[in-house]
Design an enzyme around this catalytic site. Structure first.
Site: not given
Ligand code: BV8
Length: 248
Positions: A119, A127
């Site tokens: 990501h 840009c």
């Molecule tokens: C794509 C960068 C297709 C930015 C991030 C409509 C149109 C297009 C796509 C979609 C759509 N609807 C849905 C989608 C798919 C979408 C998606 O998945 N949406 C989700 C909300 C359902 N995906 C996308 O859009 C992706 N692109 O599909 O492209 C396409 C193709 C052609 C043309 C156009 C489009 C792009 C997704 C990338 C998003 N960018 N980050 C930024 O950082 O600002 S995502 C962001 O959230 C993070 O990078 C990470 O990847 C993601 C999930 O977060 P996690 O890392 O899992 O963290 P989270 O907080 O959720 O969980 C933390 C975990 O840690 C918990 O489980 C917790 O229990 C645990 N934890 C806590 N403490 C600890 C621990 N574990 C261990 N030790 C600890 N101490």
């Protein structure tokens, strides 16, 4: 923490290991995860509402300032024992691939050499119009700052929601998930696709899948081993048992 004997034996004998990390691996460095409530100024916003091209077009200043706040948090953060353990993992297996969803660069700061950043990276700027990385720009009062080449807005070099994934990184990550003997999913809620599809690719090809996460996720019921523990505890513990099992 108790690590199942069977898992120790598989890790000690493993030749190819792939690890996917999420925000949880940086939680113990003080970098807030996506699922935790935003703090202070940003409490009223949800990341999914700020990390999109639409949000940036609608309010570029707000989105730029959110990333500036996160960049400051990351700059003050240090790699934690979980990041440092993964540097050791690189030496423990002939084939090792670290894939991260995080944009904080803490794996590289810990010393990991070969990191696939699915990501992007919040410390890089590009840009918005030309989509090319920019390393310096005029220090004016513009927020966001302007591209020195075309005058367009600058933005963080991260993949926003509804933006296409980086092709090469996705290809390499898919390959590493399809060919490994053991896949470890660490600190991710396994919600965001296509990154969240990687552990399932490993399951499908018969790899052993391990989840390290204090809370359950959609992967928990399908993984072969669950370590319900913080990454900063589990990952160093796994290094210790692998070395003990190998007599090193
Ligand atoms: C794509 C960068 C297709 C930015 C991030 C409509 C149109 C297009 C796509 C979609 C759509 N609807 C849905 C989608 C798919 C979408 C998606 O998945 N949406 C989700 C909300 C359902 N995906 C996308 O859009 C992706 N692109 O599909 O492209 C396409 C193709 C052609 C043309 C156009 C489009 C792009 C997704 C990338 C998003 N960018 N980050 C930024 O950082 O600002 S995502 C962001 O959230 C993070 O990078 C990470 O990847 C993601 C999930 O977060 P996690 O890392 O899992 O963290 P989270 O907080 O959720 O969980 C933390 C975990 O840690 C918990 O489980 C917790 O229990 C645990 N934890 C806590 N403490 C600890 C621990 N574990 C261990 N030790 C600890 N101490």
């Amino acid at each position: 923490m108790k690590i199942p004997e069977k898992l120790v034996a598989q890790l000690a004998a493993a030749k190819s290991v792939t690890v996917l990390t999420g925000a949880g691996v940086s939680a113990e460095s003080g970098v807030p995860t996506f699922r935790e409530a935003q703090t202070g100024l940003w409490e009223k916003f949800k990341p999914e509402e700020l990390a999109t091209p639409r949000a940036f077009r609608r309010n570029p200043k707000l989105v730029w300032e959110w990333y500036a706040w996160r960049r400051e948090l990351v700059a003050k953060a240090s790699p934690n024992p979980g990041h440092l353990a993964l540097v050791e993992w690189e030496q423990l297996f002939p084939q090792f691939q670290l894939i991260t969803q995080n944009v904080d660069g803490l794996h590289q700061r810990a010393g990991s050499k070969n990191v696939i950043e699915l990501h992007g990276n919040i410390t890089r700027t590009k840009c918005f119009d030309e989509n090319r990385v920019v390393s310096s720009w005029a220090d004016t009062s513009d927020v966001p700052p302007k591209c020195p080449h075309c005058g367009g807005w600058l933005r963080p070099d991260v993949v926003w929601f509804e933006e296409a994934m980086p092709e090469l990184e996705m290809e390499l990550a898919t390959q590493a998930s399809r060919t490994c003997e053991l896949f470890l999913s660490v600190g991710t809620s396994t919600i965001v696709y296509p990154a969240a599809s990687l552990p399932y690719l490993s399951l499908k090809q018969g790899a052993t899948v391990v989840e390290v996460n204090p809370s359950p996720t959609p992967l928990t019921n399908e993984a072969h081993f669950i370590l319900p523990s913080a990454a900063g505890t589990a990952l160093p513990a796994l290094v210790a048992v692998i070395k003990a099992a190998r007599g090193i």
